[in-house]
Design a protein around this motif. Structure first.
Motif, PDB file in Angstrom:
ATOM      1  N   MET A 115      18.334 -14.894 -28.357  1.00 33.16           N
ATOM      2  CA  MET A 115      16.925 -14.652 -28.082  1.00 33.16           C
ATOM      3  C   MET A 115      16.785 -13.222 -27.559  1.00 33.16           C
ATOM      4  O   MET A 115      17.435 -12.846 -26.596  1.00 33.16           O
ATOM      5  CB  MET A 115      16.449 -15.682 -27.048  1.00 33.16           C
ATOM      6  N   ILE A 157      15.560 -14.601 -16.005  1.00 31.42           N
ATOM      7  CA  ILE A 157      15.950 -14.777 -17.408  1.00 31.42           C
ATOM      8  C   ILE A 157      17.468 -14.750 -17.536  1.00 31.42           C
ATOM      9  O   ILE A 157      18.066 -15.613 -18.192  1.00 31.42           O
ATOM     10  CB  ILE A 157      15.305 -13.706 -18.314  1.00 31.42           C
ATOM     11  N   LYS A 158      18.108 -13.774 -16.908  1.00 35.58           N
ATOM     12  CA  LYS A 158      19.563 -13.665 -17.005  1.00 35.58           C
ATOM     13  C   LYS A 158      20.252 -14.864 -16.363  1.00 35.58           C
ATOM     14  O   LYS A 158      21.318 -15.284 -16.807  1.00 35.58           O
ATOM     15  CB  LYS A 158      20.055 -12.352 -16.383  1.00 35.58           C
ATOM     16  N   GLU A 177      18.838 -18.091 -16.068  1.00 37.78           N
ATOM     17  CA  GLU A 177      18.537 -19.324 -16.799  1.00 37.78           C
ATOM     18  C   GLU A 177      18.886 -19.266 -18.284  1.00 37.78           C
ATOM     19  O   GLU A 177      19.099 -20.299 -18.907  1.00 37.78           O
ATOM     20  CB  GLU A 177      17.067 -19.688 -16.614  1.00 37.78           C
ATOM     21  N   TYR A 178      18.915 -18.079 -18.845  1.00 38.77           N
ATOM     22  CA  TYR A 178      19.217 -17.903 -20.270  1.00 38.77           C
ATOM     23  C   TYR A 178      20.258 -16.791 -20.418  1.00 38.77           C
ATOM     24  O   TYR A 178      19.949 -15.701 -20.900  1.00 38.77           O
ATOM     25  CB  TYR A 178      17.939 -17.559 -21.053  1.00 38.77           C
ATOM     26  N   SER A 221      22.580 -16.017 -22.378  1.00 32.54           N
ATOM     27  CA  SER A 221      22.869 -15.411 -23.677  1.00 32.54           C
ATOM     28  C   SER A 221      21.708 -14.561 -24.198  1.00 32.54           C
ATOM     29  O   SER A 221      21.844 -13.890 -25.228  1.00 32.54           O
ATOM     30  CB  SER A 221      23.221 -16.488 -24.710  1.00 32.54           C
ATOM     31  N   ALA A 222      20.583 -14.578 -23.498  1.00 34.28           N
ATOM     32  CA  ALA A 222      19.426 -13.791 -23.930  1.00 34.28           C
ATOM     33  C   ALA A 222      19.734 -12.296 -23.820  1.00 34.28           C
ATOM     34  O   ALA A 222      20.361 -11.849 -22.857  1.00 34.28           O
ATOM     35  CB  ALA A 222      18.199 -14.127 -23.094  1.00 34.28           C
ATOM     36  N   MET A 246       9.736 -19.174 -16.817  1.00 29.77           N
ATOM     37  CA  MET A 246      11.042 -19.543 -17.371  1.00 29.77           C
ATOM     38  C   MET A 246      10.931 -20.834 -18.180  1.00 29.77           C
ATOM     39  O   MET A 246      11.549 -20.983 -19.233  1.00 29.77           O
ATOM     40  CB  MET A 246      12.101 -19.714 -16.273  1.00 29.77           C
ATOM     41  N   ARG A 247      10.116 -21.769 -17.721  1.00 27.65           N
ATOM     42  CA  ARG A 247       9.890 -23.011 -18.459  1.00 27.65           C
ATOM     43  C   ARG A 247       9.260 -22.698 -19.826  1.00 27.65           C
ATOM     44  O   ARG A 247       9.710 -23.185 -20.857  1.00 27.65           O
ATOM     45  CB  ARG A 247       8.998 -23.953 -17.661  1.00 27.65           C
ATOM     46  N   GLY A 261      11.548 -21.109 -22.539  1.00 33.22           N
ATOM     47  CA  GLY A 261      12.438 -22.011 -23.243  1.00 33.22           C
ATOM     48  C   GLY A 261      11.773 -22.975 -24.195  1.00 33.22           C
ATOM     49  O   GLY A 261      12.439 -23.632 -24.995  1.00 33.22           O
TER      50      GLY A 261
END
Length: 134
Positions: free
Chosen positions: A1, A21-22, A24-25, A27-28, A127-128, A131
């Motif tokens: 993403m 973001i970093k 919770e995600y 690989s983003a 963040m919700r 996703g």
């Protein structure tokens, strides 16, 4: 993403968004674009993978992004005390990316029906939304 985070002024919201973001995600791929160097530096310190500053960086970033995240003012010309140029607002608005806009009640941009909430709650909701599928 591929996520583009746009912020201005001191970059405080952008810094919190990048960190969330970093976290919770992981690989983003996060690109941070500040309307000024202070905002860019804050987001870079928070862990952005790439960073740039200024109008053209916003325009180019909007073409590459799958998701754009930032304060609601990034879609309003002259918002953030004049830091959002008309060209920036158009680039965000015309981007094919999913937009997650945080309703910050600053600079006279208020959203009816949205109660004032702590920034931490706004970030959690962003963040919700990040996703969720389109």
């Amino acid at each position: 993403m591929r996520v583009l985070v746009i912020d201005g002024q001191g970059g405080g919201l952008g810094k919190q968004l990048v960190a969330a973001i970093k976290s919770e995600y992981p690989s983003a791929e996060v690109t941070a674009v500040g309307t000024n160097s202070t905002a860019t530096a804050a987001m870079l310190r928070a862990g952005a993978d790439f960073a740039a500053t200024g109008e053209n960086a916003v325009v180019v970033g909007c073409r590459r992004a799958e998701v754009i995240v930032g304060p609601i003012g990034i879609v309003i010309a002259d918002a953030l005390l004049g830091e959002i140029t008309p060209k920036m607002a158009v680039a965000v608005g015309q981007s094919a990316a999913k937009r997650v806009l945080v309703p910050m009640g600053q600079c006279d941009n208020l959203v009816a029906g949205v109660p004032s909430q702590p920034t931490s709650r706004l970030i959690a909701d962003a963040m919700r939304l990040l996703g969720e599928p389109r």
